[in-house]
Design an enzyme around this catalytic site. Structure first.
Site, PDB file in Angstrom:
ATOM      1  N   LEU A 155       0.837  -1.190   0.000  1.00  0.00           N
ATOM      2  CA  LEU A 155       0.000   0.000   0.000  1.00  0.00           C
ATOM      3  C   LEU A 155       0.878   1.248   0.000  1.00  0.00           C
ATOM      4  O   LEU A 155       1.923   1.292   0.651  1.00  0.00           O
ATOM      5  CB  LEU A 155      -0.906   0.014   1.236  1.00  0.00           C
ATOM      6  CG  LEU A 155      -2.017  -1.031   1.297  1.00  0.00           C
ATOM      7  CD1 LEU A 155      -2.765  -0.918   2.622  1.00  0.00           C
ATOM      8  CD2 LEU A 155      -2.975  -0.875   0.138  1.00  0.00           C
TER       9      LEU A 155
ATOM     10  N   CYS B  99       5.446   6.257  -4.312  1.00  0.00           N
ATOM     11  CA  CYS B  99       5.760   7.389  -3.433  1.00  0.00           C
ATOM     12  C   CYS B  99       6.117   6.934  -2.032  1.00  0.00           C
ATOM     13  O   CYS B  99       7.147   7.323  -1.479  1.00  0.00           O
ATOM     14  CB  CYS B  99       4.583   8.355  -3.386  1.00  0.00           C
ATOM     15  SG  CYS B  99       4.819   9.712  -2.214  1.00  0.00           S
TER      16      CYS B  99
ATOM     17  N   SER C 122       4.379   4.797 -11.944  1.00  0.00           N
ATOM     18  CA  SER C 122       5.514   4.763 -12.869  1.00  0.00           C
ATOM     19  C   SER C 122       6.660   3.933 -12.297  1.00  0.00           C
ATOM     20  O   SER C 122       6.632   3.501 -11.145  1.00  0.00           O
ATOM     21  CB  SER C 122       5.995   6.193 -13.154  1.00  0.00           C
ATOM     22  OG  SER C 122       6.426   6.817 -11.952  1.00  0.00           O
TER      23      SER C 122
ATOM     24  N   VAL D 214      15.469  16.167 -10.075  1.00  0.00           N
ATOM     25  CA  VAL D 214      15.153  16.095  -8.652  1.00  0.00           C
ATOM     26  C   VAL D 214      15.695  14.824  -8.014  1.00  0.00           C
ATOM     27  O   VAL D 214      16.319  14.862  -6.947  1.00  0.00           O
ATOM     28  CB  VAL D 214      13.630  16.193  -8.429  1.00  0.00           C
ATOM     29  CG1 VAL D 214      13.290  15.983  -6.957  1.00  0.00           C
ATOM     30  CG2 VAL D 214      13.101  17.543  -8.904  1.00  0.00           C
ATOM     31  N   ILE D 215      15.464  13.669  -8.657  1.00  0.00           N
ATOM     32  CA  ILE D 215      15.944  12.398  -8.101  1.00  0.00           C
ATOM     33  C   ILE D 215      17.451  12.446  -7.912  1.00  0.00           C
ATOM     34  O   ILE D 215      17.993  12.045  -6.879  1.00  0.00           O
ATOM     35  CB  ILE D 215      15.553  11.226  -9.015  1.00  0.00           C
ATOM     36  CG1 ILE D 215      14.028  11.082  -9.088  1.00  0.00           C
ATOM     37  CG2 ILE D 215      16.172   9.917  -8.530  1.00  0.00           C
ATOM     38  CD1 ILE D 215      13.547  10.080 -10.117  1.00  0.00           C
TER      39      ILE D 215
ATOM     40  N   GLU E  53      18.668  14.881  -5.007  1.00  0.00           N
ATOM     41  CA  GLU E  53      18.316  14.383  -3.680  1.00  0.00           C
ATOM     42  C   GLU E  53      19.225  13.229  -3.266  1.00  0.00           C
ATOM     43  O   GLU E  53      19.677  13.162  -2.114  1.00  0.00           O
ATOM     44  CB  GLU E  53      16.844  13.980  -3.635  1.00  0.00           C
ATOM     45  CG  GLU E  53      15.908  15.185  -3.681  1.00  0.00           C
ATOM     46  CD  GLU E  53      14.449  14.852  -3.439  1.00  0.00           C
ATOM     47  OE1 GLU E  53      13.663  15.787  -3.218  1.00  0.00           O
ATOM     48  OE2 GLU E  53      14.084  13.647  -3.471  1.00  0.00           O
TER      49      GLU E  53
ATOM     50  N   HIS F 127       7.537  36.211  15.260  1.00  0.00           N
ATOM     51  CA  HIS F 127       8.992  36.413  15.225  1.00  0.00           C
ATOM     52  C   HIS F 127       9.635  35.576  16.336  1.00  0.00           C
ATOM     53  O   HIS F 127       9.123  35.537  17.461  1.00  0.00           O
ATOM     54  CB  HIS F 127       9.316  37.893  15.441  1.00  0.00           C
ATOM     55  CG  HIS F 127      10.779  38.163  15.576  1.00  0.00           C
ATOM     56  ND1 HIS F 127      11.630  38.182  14.495  1.00  0.00           N
ATOM     57  CD2 HIS F 127      11.543  38.425  16.673  1.00  0.00           C
ATOM     58  CE1 HIS F 127      12.857  38.450  14.908  1.00  0.00           C
ATOM     59  NE2 HIS F 127      12.838  38.604  16.237  1.00  0.00           N
TER      60      HIS F 127
END
Length: 467
Positions: A38, A42, A144, A183-184, A187, A442
């Site tokens: 599951l 991602c 993907s 990006v991959i 990182e 602040h």
């Protein structure tokens, strides 16, 4: 068992599971088919495990400089097996949460591979059975997989994908070569550079993160180089080979052939849709370049079959898939969509973090839109100074006529959290006055956001006067 459903969702990633829960809450009888864990890519092989490793390795890197804060230690080291164990614990918690949500919403989960037949029949191949389901509507959300470039020697042992690196702590990355500068790539470069590994990035475009603001790319390049990451741009990989247990990557840069040696090579050129063997020969769904074609309702060329996320054209992001899943289900039920799919935030979890939404100053110029730009350097922000952050910035783009915000780019701590406020602002066409009306606490990073907005119109308290 009743095998007829109002909606059958294929794939339990961020697009599929969110769509399934939304549909169940709207009163639909829902089934979900998932061949793996599951959470999809991602949760199991992408966003969450990568960010877990970034969190752990950045902590290690910062602890090496703890004496700057008066924290003295005699020795510091890391255990890669325990880092991965921490990562796996995070994934287990989140997977369990999805499972509980399915139960709470009476969603039926089938573990196995799905194949779609005509008349909205879906057959599920489980470990020991073949189950036939019937859906009034079907939603494809199969996600993907890492794209494999056609490079001679790409199948050489030691050439890996992000899936491999996220599941196997024993891969030797002492000298890691990364093909691709998106990006991959950056990182993973952040992860292994933080552990003191030698990292080389080879990017075909003129800069890393080529789809983002140019200033972001330039700043990140400088920061990564300070952390001993070698970066080659305008470079095309010619071949991969192996000599004496070392991988050799040959690439052409400025018309000259170069080679670099490594223990492992990471393929990070992007991802391709996972729709292999999904359709029976009895049906034919329109596709283009391995992407399923859909209309504005996310419906495919076959009535009653929908698709979202990485399997369709567009940006490949988990939150985009989730949003599309919600909108697709709403449209199935005749509900006006509650989300604006045109405003998409993008985040990169380097240190400092990177986030953007809307259009850049350069894109506005190309589109012929007169704009006003505000910018602040975060090195003057109190929270950034006390946290000893790297130099960063926040940039905001307003229309010149109505002062409506249309874009924002930031490279600073908490950028990925702050971008949500600006996404909301763009979606609601807020102006500079709207954004500065509320008081900011602040010291916070959000104060720098106000400085950038006020800078656009010469009202910033802490910035230099614009000429």
């Amino acid at each position: 068992m009743d095998t007829n459903y109002d909606l059958i969702v294929i794939g339990a990633g961020p697009g599929g599971y969110v769509a399934a829960i939304k549909a169940a809450k709207l009163g639909m009888k829902v089934a979900v088919i998932e061949k793996g864990e599951l959470g999809g890519t991602c949760l199991n092989r992408g966003c969450i495990p990568t960010k877990s490793l970034i969190h752990a390795t950045e902590l290690y890197r910062k602890m090496q400089h703890s004496e700057e804060y008066g924290i003295i230690h005699s020795e510091i080291s890391y255990d890669i097996e325990k880092i991965f164990s921490y990562k796996d614990g995070v994934l287990e918690k989140l997977r369990g949460g999805i499972g509980q949500l399915f139960k709470a919403n009476n969603i039926t989960l089938f573990k196995g591979t799905a194949k779609i037949f005509k008349d909205n029949i879906v057959k599920v191949r489980t470990c020991d059975d073949l189950i036939e389901l019937k859906g009034t509507k079907i939603l494809i959300a199969t996600g993907s997989k890492p794209a494999i470039p056609k490079i001679p020697g790409v199948n050489t042992p030691g050439v890996v994908t992000s899936d491999d690196l996220l599941t196997n702590p024993n891969i030797n990355c002492d000298n890691l070569i990364i093909i691709g500068g998106g990006v991959i790539s950056v990182e993973f470069a952040t992860i292994f550079a933080s552990l003191g590994k030698n990292v080389t990035i080879i990017e075909a475009m003129s800069r890393i993160l080529p789809s983002m603001d140019k200033e972001i790319s330039q700043n990140l390049k400088m920061i990564l180089k300070k952390r001993n990451v070698n970066i080659h741009t305008n470079a095309m990989v010619e071949s991969i080979s192996k000599e004496n247990d070392k991988l050799i990557c040959s690439f052409k840069e400025k018309e000259k052939l170069h080679t670099v040696e490594g223990n492992s090579i990471l393929l990070a050129i992007g991802r391709s849709s996972s729709i292999d063997d999904l359709f029976d020969t009895s049906i034919c769904i329109d596709t283009e370049r391995n992407k399923i074609l859909v209309n504005e309702d996310f419906e495919t060329s076959i009535k009653g079959i929908y698709a979202i996320g990485d399997v369709i054209k567009g940006i490949q992001l988990a939150h985009v898939a989730s949003a599309q899943g919600i909108v697709a289900v709403e449209k199935m039920n005749g509900i006006v969509p509650t989300l604006n799919l045109d405003v998409i935030p993008s985040c990169v979890y380097t240190d400092p973090e990177i986030a953007s939404v809307g259009i850049t100053e350069e894109e506005a110029k190309d589109m012929g839109i007169p704009v006003v730009v505000g910018k602040t350097i975060t090195s003057s922000n109190g929270k950034a100074i006390l946290s000893n952050d790297e130099r960063g910035f926040i940039k905001v783009i307003f229309t010149k006529d109505y002062h409506a915000i249309i874009g924002a780019q930031m490279m600073c701590s908490r950028a990925t959290d702050m971008i949500g406020e600006l996404s909301t602002a763009i979606a609601n066409k807020l102006t500079d006055k709207d954004l500065t009306k509320a008081m900011k606490a602040h010291p916070t990073y959000n104060e720098a956001l106000v400085e950038a907005v006020e800078d656009a119109f010469g009202k910033s308290i802490h910035s230099r006067i614009k000429k």
